[in-house]
Design a protein around this motif. Structure first.
Motif, PDB file in Angstrom:
ATOM      1  N   GLN A  78       0.829  -1.204   0.000  1.00  0.00           N
ATOM      2  CA  GLN A  78       0.000   0.000   0.000  1.00  0.00           C
ATOM      3  C   GLN A  78       0.866   1.258   0.000  1.00  0.00           C
ATOM      4  O   GLN A  78       0.566   2.230  -0.702  1.00  0.00           O
ATOM      5  CB  GLN A  78      -0.934   0.002   1.212  1.00  0.00           C
ATOM      6  N   VAL A  79       1.946   1.233   0.766  1.00  0.00           N
ATOM      7  CA  VAL A  79       2.847   2.387   0.807  1.00  0.00           C
ATOM      8  C   VAL A  79       3.477   2.601  -0.568  1.00  0.00           C
ATOM      9  O   VAL A  79       3.558   3.728  -1.060  1.00  0.00           O
ATOM     10  CB  VAL A  79       3.939   2.197   1.894  1.00  0.00           C
ATOM     11  N   ALA A  80       3.909   1.518  -1.216  1.00  0.00           N
ATOM     12  CA  ALA A  80       4.502   1.630  -2.546  1.00  0.00           C
ATOM     13  C   ALA A  80       3.493   2.200  -3.543  1.00  0.00           C
ATOM     14  O   ALA A  80       3.832   3.059  -4.368  1.00  0.00           O
ATOM     15  CB  ALA A  80       5.000   0.260  -3.016  1.00  0.00           C
ATOM     16  N   GLU A  81       2.251   1.748  -3.455  1.00  0.00           N
ATOM     17  CA  GLU A  81       1.202   2.253  -4.354  1.00  0.00           C
ATOM     18  C   GLU A  81       0.940   3.739  -4.095  1.00  0.00           C
ATOM     19  O   GLU A  81       0.798   4.526  -5.029  1.00  0.00           O
ATOM     20  CB  GLU A  81      -0.089   1.446  -4.165  1.00  0.00           C
ATOM     21  N   LEU A  82       0.905   4.127  -2.826  1.00  0.00           N
ATOM     22  CA  LEU A  82       0.695   5.545  -2.498  1.00  0.00           C
ATOM     23  C   LEU A  82       1.866   6.396  -2.987  1.00  0.00           C
ATOM     24  O   LEU A  82       1.661   7.505  -3.488  1.00  0.00           O
ATOM     25  CB  LEU A  82       0.500   5.721  -0.989  1.00  0.00           C
ATOM     26  N   GLN A  83       3.087   5.882  -2.849  1.00  0.00           N
ATOM     27  CA  GLN A  83       4.255   6.617  -3.341  1.00  0.00           C
ATOM     28  C   GLN A  83       4.177   6.788  -4.859  1.00  0.00           C
ATOM     29  O   GLN A  83       4.472   7.861  -5.394  1.00  0.00           O
ATOM     30  CB  GLN A  83       5.545   5.891  -2.969  1.00  0.00           C
ATOM     31  N   ARG A  84       3.766   5.720  -5.555  1.00  0.00           N
ATOM     32  CA  ARG A  84       3.646   5.789  -7.014  1.00  0.00           C
ATOM     33  C   ARG A  84       2.606   6.845  -7.400  1.00  0.00           C
ATOM     34  O   ARG A  84       2.845   7.682  -8.267  1.00  0.00           O
ATOM     35  CB  ARG A  84       3.244   4.423  -7.568  1.00  0.00           C
ATOM     36  N   LYS A  85       1.455   6.825  -6.715  1.00  0.00           N
ATOM     37  CA  LYS A  85       0.406   7.803  -7.007  1.00  0.00           C
ATOM     38  C   LYS A  85       0.870   9.223  -6.699  1.00  0.00           C
ATOM     39  O   LYS A  85       0.553  10.166  -7.430  1.00  0.00           O
ATOM     40  CB  LYS A  85      -0.860   7.481  -6.215  1.00  0.00           C
ATOM     41  N   LEU A  86       1.605   9.368  -5.607  1.00  0.00           N
ATOM     42  CA  LEU A  86       2.117  10.689  -5.235  1.00  0.00           C
ATOM     43  C   LEU A  86       3.090  11.198  -6.299  1.00  0.00           C
ATOM     44  O   LEU A  86       3.031  12.373  -6.688  1.00  0.00           O
ATOM     45  CB  LEU A  86       2.808  10.606  -3.870  1.00  0.00           C
ATOM     46  N   GLU A  87       3.960  10.327  -6.789  1.00  0.00           N
ATOM     47  CA  GLU A  87       4.898  10.719  -7.838  1.00  0.00           C
ATOM     48  C   GLU A  87       4.149  11.100  -9.115  1.00  0.00           C
ATOM     49  O   GLU A  87       4.493  12.084  -9.774  1.00  0.00           O
ATOM     50  CB  GLU A  87       5.893   9.587  -8.113  1.00  0.00           C
ATOM     51  N   GLU A  88       3.124  10.325  -9.459  1.00  0.00           N
ATOM     52  CA  GLU A  88       2.317  10.648 -10.641  1.00  0.00           C
ATOM     53  C   GLU A  88       1.644  12.014 -10.479  1.00  0.00           C
ATOM     54  O   GLU A  88       1.628  12.817 -11.410  1.00  0.00           O
ATOM     55  CB  GLU A  88       1.238   9.586 -10.867  1.00  0.00           C
ATOM     56  N   THR A  89       1.091  12.250  -9.299  1.00  0.00           N
ATOM     57  CA  THR A  89       0.420  13.517  -9.031  1.00  0.00           C
ATOM     58  C   THR A  89       1.416  14.676  -9.097  1.00  0.00           C
ATOM     59  O   THR A  89       1.123  15.716  -9.696  1.00  0.00           O
ATOM     60  CB  THR A  89      -0.271  13.488  -7.649  1.00  0.00           C
ATOM     61  N   ALA A  90       2.589  14.478  -8.508  1.00  0.00           N
ATOM     62  CA  ALA A  90       3.606  15.532  -8.531  1.00  0.00           C
ATOM     63  C   ALA A  90       4.038  15.827  -9.961  1.00  0.00           C
ATOM     64  O   ALA A  90       4.176  17.000 -10.351  1.00  0.00           O
ATOM     65  CB  ALA A  90       4.810  15.115  -7.684  1.00  0.00           C
ATOM     66  N   THR A  91       4.228  14.791 -10.757  1.00  0.00           N
ATOM     67  CA  THR A  91       4.618  14.976 -12.153  1.00  0.00           C
ATOM     68  C   THR A  91       3.525  15.708 -12.924  1.00  0.00           C
ATOM     69  O   THR A  91       3.795  16.634 -13.686  1.00  0.00           O
ATOM     70  CB  THR A  91       4.911  13.609 -12.812  1.00  0.00           C
ATOM     71  N   SER A  92       2.293  15.292 -12.689  1.00  0.00           N
ATOM     72  CA  SER A  92       1.157  15.922 -13.366  1.00  0.00           C
ATOM     73  C   SER A  92       1.041  17.394 -12.974  1.00  0.00           C
ATOM     74  O   SER A  92       0.837  18.264 -13.840  1.00  0.00           O
ATOM     75  CB  SER A  92      -0.129  15.172 -13.010  1.00  0.00           C
ATOM     76  N   LEU A  93       1.178  17.675 -11.680  1.00  0.00           N
ATOM     77  CA  LEU A  93       1.083  19.064 -11.216  1.00  0.00           C
ATOM     78  C   LEU A  93       2.214  19.916 -11.779  1.00  0.00           C
ATOM     79  O   LEU A  93       1.999  21.073 -12.176  1.00  0.00           O
ATOM     80  CB  LEU A  93       1.088  19.119  -9.686  1.00  0.00           C
ATOM     81  N   ALA A  94       3.413  19.342 -11.828  1.00  0.00           N
ATOM     82  CA  ALA A  94       4.553  20.078 -12.381  1.00  0.00           C
ATOM     83  C   ALA A  94       4.315  20.372 -13.858  1.00  0.00           C
ATOM     84  O   ALA A  94       4.591  21.480 -14.345  1.00  0.00           O
ATOM     85  CB  ALA A  94       5.836  19.280 -12.197  1.00  0.00           C
ATOM     86  N   SER A  95       3.775  19.402 -14.573  1.00  0.00           N
ATOM     87  CA  SER A  95       3.478  19.590 -15.995  1.00  0.00           C
ATOM     88  C   SER A  95       2.413  20.662 -16.188  1.00  0.00           C
ATOM     89  O   SER A  95       2.541  21.532 -17.055  1.00  0.00           O
ATOM     90  CB  SER A  95       3.020  18.260 -16.592  1.00  0.00           C
ATOM     91  N   GLU A  96       1.358  20.587 -15.382  1.00  0.00           N
ATOM     92  CA  GLU A  96       0.291  21.595 -15.467  1.00  0.00           C
ATOM     93  C   GLU A  96       0.829  22.988 -15.143  1.00  0.00           C
ATOM     94  O   GLU A  96       0.469  23.962 -15.810  1.00  0.00           O
ATOM     95  CB  GLU A  96      -0.843  21.239 -14.520  1.00  0.00           C
ATOM     96  N   ALA A  97       1.676  23.060 -14.136  1.00  0.00           N
ATOM     97  CA  ALA A  97       2.240  24.355 -13.745  1.00  0.00           C
ATOM     98  C   ALA A  97       3.115  24.908 -14.870  1.00  0.00           C
ATOM     99  O   ALA A  97       3.027  26.102 -15.210  1.00  0.00           O
ATOM    100  CB  ALA A  97       3.048  24.219 -12.458  1.00  0.00           C
ATOM    101  N   ALA A  98       3.946  24.063 -15.465  1.00  0.00           N
ATOM    102  CA  ALA A  98       4.809  24.505 -16.561  1.00  0.00           C
ATOM    103  C   ALA A  98       3.963  24.972 -17.744  1.00  0.00           C
ATOM    104  O   ALA A  98       4.264  25.997 -18.372  1.00  0.00           O
ATOM    105  CB  ALA A  98       5.742  23.372 -16.982  1.00  0.00           C
ATOM    106  N   SER A  99       2.897  24.242 -18.026  1.00  0.00           N
ATOM    107  CA  SER A  99       2.005  24.605 -19.125  1.00  0.00           C
ATOM    108  C   SER A  99       1.341  25.952 -18.853  1.00  0.00           C
ATOM    109  O   SER A  99       1.256  26.804 -19.743  1.00  0.00           O
ATOM    110  CB  SER A  99       0.945  23.519 -19.300  1.00  0.00           C
ATOM    111  N   GLN A 100       0.887  26.145 -17.613  1.00  0.00           N
ATOM    112  CA  GLN A 100       0.231  27.409 -17.263  1.00  0.00           C
ATOM    113  C   GLN A 100       1.221  28.569 -17.336  1.00  0.00           C
ATOM    114  O   GLN A 100       0.875  29.652 -17.820  1.00  0.00           O
ATOM    115  CB  GLN A 100      -0.387  27.324 -15.859  1.00  0.00           C
ATOM    116  N   ILE A 101       2.439  28.343 -16.877  1.00  0.00           N
ATOM    117  CA  ILE A 101       3.468  29.395 -16.945  1.00  0.00           C
ATOM    118  C   ILE A 101       3.732  29.755 -18.405  1.00  0.00           C
ATOM    119  O   ILE A 101       3.819  30.941 -18.764  1.00  0.00           O
ATOM    120  CB  ILE A 101       4.764  28.939 -16.237  1.00  0.00           C
ATOM    121  N   ALA A 102       3.828  28.741 -19.267  1.00  0.00           N
ATOM    122  CA  ALA A 102       4.057  29.009 -20.689  1.00  0.00           C
ATOM    123  C   ALA A 102       2.898  29.796 -21.283  1.00  0.00           C
ATOM    124  O   ALA A 102       3.107  30.751 -22.046  1.00  0.00           O
ATOM    125  CB  ALA A 102       4.258  27.690 -21.439  1.00  0.00           C
TER     126      ALA A 102
END
Length: 100
Positions: free
Chosen positions: A53-77
């Motif tokens: 469960q911890v590994a799955e939560l870490q994977r989801k957290l990494e996915e969310t962080a990547t998605s948020l970073a991508s969205e933020a970069a897109s919005q900045i652009a």
């Protein structure tokens, strides 16, 4: 002789009792050992589930962080494009040459 026989019988009886108690203790110990092993197995299974469960939560957290970073970069652009358009529109309207 009779006293020796009585003493031998008494000792034999005590030995029998002690052997019976020893058998009972061995049986109880085996039961407890089995119980402890069962509890230990359950704990190990629970630990594996939690680790999964911890590994799955870490994977989801990494996915969310990547998605948020991508969205933020897109919005900045997008914001930078809007600023650039506003700037060039102002410069064109003012009639002054654009300086790059």
């Amino acid at each position: 002789e009779k006293k020796h026989e009585e003493l031998a019988q008494s000792l034999a009886s005590e030995v029998d009792e002690l052997q019976a108690k020893l058998r009972d203790l061995k049986t109880a110990l085996a039961a407890k050992s089995s119980e402890v092993a069962g509890v230990q197995r359950k704990h190990e299974e629970a630990a594996k589930r939690l680790a999964s469960q911890v590994a799955e939560l870490q994977r989801k957290l990494e996915e969310t962080a990547t998605s948020l970073a991508s969205e933020a970069a897109s919005q900045i652009a997008k914001d930078e494009v809007v600023k650039l358009r506003q700037f060039t529109t102002r410069e064109v309207r003012s009639g002054e040459p654009l300086m790059w």
